[in-house]
Design an enzyme around this catalytic site. Structure first.
Site, PDB file in Angstrom:
ATOM      1  N   SER A 119      36.908  33.767  55.815  1.00  0.00           N
ATOM      2  CA  SER A 119      35.627  34.432  56.102  1.00  0.00           C
ATOM      3  C   SER A 119      34.477  33.449  55.987  1.00  0.00           C
ATOM      4  CB  SER A 119      35.420  35.613  55.154  1.00  0.00           C
ATOM      5  OG  SER A 119      35.654  35.220  53.831  1.00  0.00           O
ATOM      6  N   HIS A 140      39.258  35.800  62.628  1.00  0.00           N
ATOM      7  CA  HIS A 140      38.597  36.498  61.522  1.00  0.00           C
ATOM      8  C   HIS A 140      38.630  38.011  61.746  1.00  0.00           C
ATOM      9  CE1 HIS A 140      34.704  37.162  59.013  1.00  0.00           C
ATOM     10  NE2 HIS A 140      35.782  37.349  58.295  1.00  0.00           N
ATOM     11  N   GLU A 152      36.801  37.982  65.325  1.00  0.00           N
ATOM     12  CA  GLU A 152      36.055  36.785  65.736  1.00  0.00           C
ATOM     13  C   GLU A 152      37.071  35.664  65.946  1.00  0.00           C
ATOM     14  OE1 GLU A 152      31.680  36.429  63.787  1.00  0.00           O
ATOM     15  OE2 GLU A 152      33.300  36.359  62.339  1.00  0.00           O
ATOM     16  N   ASN A 190      29.342  37.528  59.606  1.00  0.00           N
ATOM     17  CA  ASN A 190      28.949  37.310  58.210  1.00  0.00           C
ATOM     18  C   ASN A 190      27.591  36.632  58.099  1.00  0.00           C
ATOM     19  OD1 ASN A 190      31.108  38.583  57.081  1.00  0.00           O
ATOM     20  ND2 ASN A 190      32.303  36.738  56.713  1.00  0.00           N
TER      21      ASN A 190
HETATM   22  N1  3HC Z   1      44.010  52.602  57.274  1.00  0.00           N
HETATM   23  C1  3HC Z   1      44.007  53.519  58.269  1.00  0.00           C
HETATM   24  N2  3HC Z   1      42.947  54.323  58.523  1.00  0.00           N
HETATM   25  C2  3HC Z   1      41.881  54.211  57.731  1.00  0.00           C
HETATM   26  C3  3HC Z   1      41.810  53.265  56.658  1.00  0.00           C
HETATM   27  C4  3HC Z   1      42.949  52.446  56.457  1.00  0.00           C
HETATM   28  N3  3HC Z   1      42.985  51.517  55.488  1.00  0.00           N
HETATM   29  N4  3HC Z   1      40.594  53.383  56.054  1.00  0.00           N
HETATM   30  C5  3HC Z   1      39.931  54.341  56.720  1.00  0.00           C
HETATM   31  N5  3HC Z   1      40.691  54.845  57.721  1.00  0.00           N
HETATM   32  C6  3HC Z   1      40.326  55.851  58.717  1.00  0.00           C
HETATM   33  C7  3HC Z   1      40.316  57.239  58.144  1.00  0.00           C
HETATM   34  O1  3HC Z   1      41.597  57.821  58.187  1.00  0.00           O
HETATM   35  C8  3HC Z   1      39.350  57.956  59.067  1.00  0.00           C
HETATM   36  O2  3HC Z   1      39.970  58.295  60.287  1.00  0.00           O
HETATM   37  P1  3HC Z   1      39.377  59.474  61.263  1.00  0.00           P
HETATM   38  O3  3HC Z   1      38.101  58.948  61.842  1.00  0.00           O
HETATM   39  O4  3HC Z   1      40.436  59.669  62.278  1.00  0.00           O
HETATM   40  O5  3HC Z   1      39.146  60.652  60.390  1.00  0.00           O
HETATM   41  C9  3HC Z   1      38.315  56.862  59.365  1.00  0.00           C
HETATM   42  O6  3HC Z   1      38.979  55.608  59.120  1.00  0.00           O
HETATM   43  C10 3HC Z   1      37.119  57.011  58.491  1.00  0.00           C
HETATM   44  O7  3HC Z   1      37.552  56.976  57.105  1.00  0.00           O
HETATM   45  P2  3HC Z   1      37.033  57.961  55.962  1.00  0.00           P
HETATM   46  O8  3HC Z   1      36.657  59.289  56.557  1.00  0.00           O
HETATM   47  O9  3HC Z   1      38.029  57.949  54.856  1.00  0.00           O
HETATM   48  O10 3HC Z   1      35.783  57.226  55.323  1.00  0.00           O
HETATM   49  P3  3HC Z   1      34.489  56.691  56.047  1.00  0.00           P
HETATM   50  O11 3HC Z   1      33.988  57.665  57.069  1.00  0.00           O
HETATM   51  O12 3HC Z   1      33.579  56.225  54.963  1.00  0.00           O
HETATM   52  O13 3HC Z   1      35.000  55.426  56.834  1.00  0.00           O
HETATM   53  C11 3HC Z   1      35.102  53.097  56.894  1.00  0.00           C
HETATM   54  C12 3HC Z   1      35.582  54.352  56.192  1.00  0.00           C
HETATM   55  C13 3HC Z   1      35.680  53.038  58.301  1.00  0.00           C
HETATM   56  C14 3HC Z   1      35.653  51.932  56.066  1.00  0.00           C
HETATM   57  C15 3HC Z   1      33.551  53.095  56.944  1.00  0.00           C
HETATM   58  O14 3HC Z   1      33.056  53.299  55.679  1.00  0.00           O
HETATM   59  C16 3HC Z   1      32.982  51.817  57.502  1.00  0.00           C
HETATM   60  O15 3HC Z   1      32.987  51.579  58.697  1.00  0.00           O
HETATM   61  N6  3HC Z   1      32.454  50.964  56.599  1.00  0.00           N
HETATM   62  C17 3HC Z   1      31.920  49.663  56.973  1.00  0.00           C
HETATM   63  C18 3HC Z   1      33.051  48.700  57.118  1.00  0.00           C
HETATM   64  C19 3HC Z   1      32.583  47.308  57.398  1.00  0.00           C
HETATM   65  O16 3HC Z   1      31.421  47.035  57.660  1.00  0.00           O
HETATM   66  N7  3HC Z   1      33.537  46.377  57.362  1.00  0.00           N
HETATM   67  C20 3HC Z   1      33.249  44.987  57.593  1.00  0.00           C
HETATM   68  C21 3HC Z   1      33.185  44.300  56.288  1.00  0.00           C
HETATM   69  S1  3HC Z   1      32.806  42.581  56.504  1.00  0.00           S
HETATM   70  C22 3HC Z   1      34.294  41.845  56.633  1.00  0.00           C
HETATM   71  O17 3HC Z   1      35.329  42.455  56.556  1.00  0.00           O
HETATM   72  C23 3HC Z   1      34.263  40.373  56.869  1.00  0.00           C
HETATM   73  C24 3HC Z   1      34.673  39.591  55.652  1.00  0.00           C
HETATM   74  O18 3HC Z   1      34.822  38.239  56.015  1.00  0.00           O
HETATM   75  C25 3HC Z   1      33.676  39.672  54.523  1.00  0.00           C
END
Ligand code: 3HC
Length: 283
Positions: A119, A140, A152, A190
């Site tokens: 990352s 990424h 990415e 990021n």
């Molecule tokens: N596996 C499968 N499905 C999953 C899952 C997993 N691990 N986690 C969540 N889901 C699914 C749920 O089943 C749900 O499906 P649906 O839409 O069919 O109902 C959907 O995702 C939404 O989950 P929840 O209802 O449980 O919870 P949220 O509505 O809060 O969504 C989230 C969870 C998708 C993680 C949302 O909170 C989100 O988009 N958060 C931001 C994530 C983000 O920005 N990630 C990037 C981080 S930066 C990074 O990774 C880079 C690194 O280098 C730092």
């Protein structure tokens, strides 16, 4: 080059997510981790993620079973000898990654590609320890991997067009949208996302508002799916600090400096969800 068998090094959150998505897309996957406990945890998390998809009718029972059958696990890199592509998703530590890359380089076939899910580390620097740096690329993924649509693709100075093309085709096969990025600190997402989260930590440190209110502000006032502090907990406070340090040192621009609070939290072991406590408690 068509990629059919992949190796994933590291069975943490990212490695297990990558293995799951690849197996669901019909690829044979071997996931390697030196720690048997990490492989066990990864297996549990893949099973629960697949179960979630079955419960929502996004996957049938046969698809679940096939995906699980396509994932093999091992404790040694030697198990990856015949892989078309190995994705390194180990701890975000330069020395550990360089050691793994050197070992892979000596082990894999001359045609095999190597990618890193780093990352924050430089793709050009990682590629420099490999005999054929043209076969190395940054891939990424975003957390949670089964849900997030982006990959990415980061080209180091010596990455070949053919390597980029093969990995771009793979990203689409995994159901993700690839974007092409030149190697630079923080890449694209990021570079933009982490300073926003960093600013939220400054707001908390300065006592501007409570953690709950800062997050509610960005959820309700900017339509973010989760607040920046909850997102920091999801990413890992240590990973966030590592990204900010790389941005700060890479650009030597004070706008990227991490707040003391972030460093204190890492020193105290408050790393977010994975340690049970970060800005919020998960116990
Ligand atoms: N596996 C499968 N499905 C999953 C899952 C997993 N691990 N986690 C969540 N889901 C699914 C749920 O089943 C749900 O499906 P649906 O839409 O069919 O109902 C959907 O995702 C939404 O989950 P929840 O209802 O449980 O919870 P949220 O509505 O809060 O969504 C989230 C969870 C998708 C993680 C949302 O909170 C989100 O988009 N958060 C931001 C994530 C983000 O920005 N990630 C990037 C981080 S930066 C990074 O990774 C880079 C690194 O280098 C730092």
């Amino acid at each position: 080059m068509v990629i059919n068998t992949i190796g994933v090094v590291g069975a943490g959150t990212m490695g297990s997510g990558i293995a799951q998505v690849a197996a669901q897309s019909g690829l044979q996957v071997t996931m390697v981790d030196v720690a048997p406990a990490a492989l066990e945890r990864a297996h549990k998390s893949i099973v629960s993620s697949l179960d979630r998809l079955v419960a929502k009718d996004k996957l049938d029972a046969a698809g679940r079973a096939q995906a699980l059958a396509r994932i093999a696990t091992a404790n040694e890199l030697a198990a990856l000898r015949s892989a078309d592509l190995v994705i390194e998703a180990a701890t975000e530590n330069l020395d550990i990654k360089l050691k793994i890359l050197r070992e892979l380089d000596a082990l894999l076939t001359p045609e095999a590609l190597i990618a890193s899910n780093t990352s924050s580390l430089s793709i050009t620097v990682l590629a420099a320890v490999i005999q054929r740096p043209e076969r190395f690329i940054g891939m990424h993924f975003f957390n949670p991997v089964p849900v997030m649509g982006l990959i990415e693709l980061i080209r180091g100075l010596q990455t070949a067009d053919a390597t980029h093309a093969a990995v771009e085709a793979l990203a689409r096969r995994l159901g993700k949208t690839p974007i092409s990025v030149r190697n630079a600190p923080g890449f694209v997402v990021n570079r933009i996302l982490c300073p926003m989260i960093n600013e939220a930590v400054f707001a908390l440190q300065e006592g501007l508002a409570s953690a709950e209110d800062i997050d509610a502000g960005m959820r309700l006032g900017a339509n973010h799916p989760i607040g920046p502090l909850a997102l920091a907990d999801m990413i890992g406070i240590d990973v966030l600090l590592a990204v900010m340090d790389v941005l700060y040192e890479g650009f030597r621009d004070p706008k990227y400096r991490p707040p003391t609070l972030l460093r204190e939290m890492v020193a105290a072991g408050l790393l977010g969800r994975k340690s049970g406590r970060g800005f919020f408690s998960y116990r």
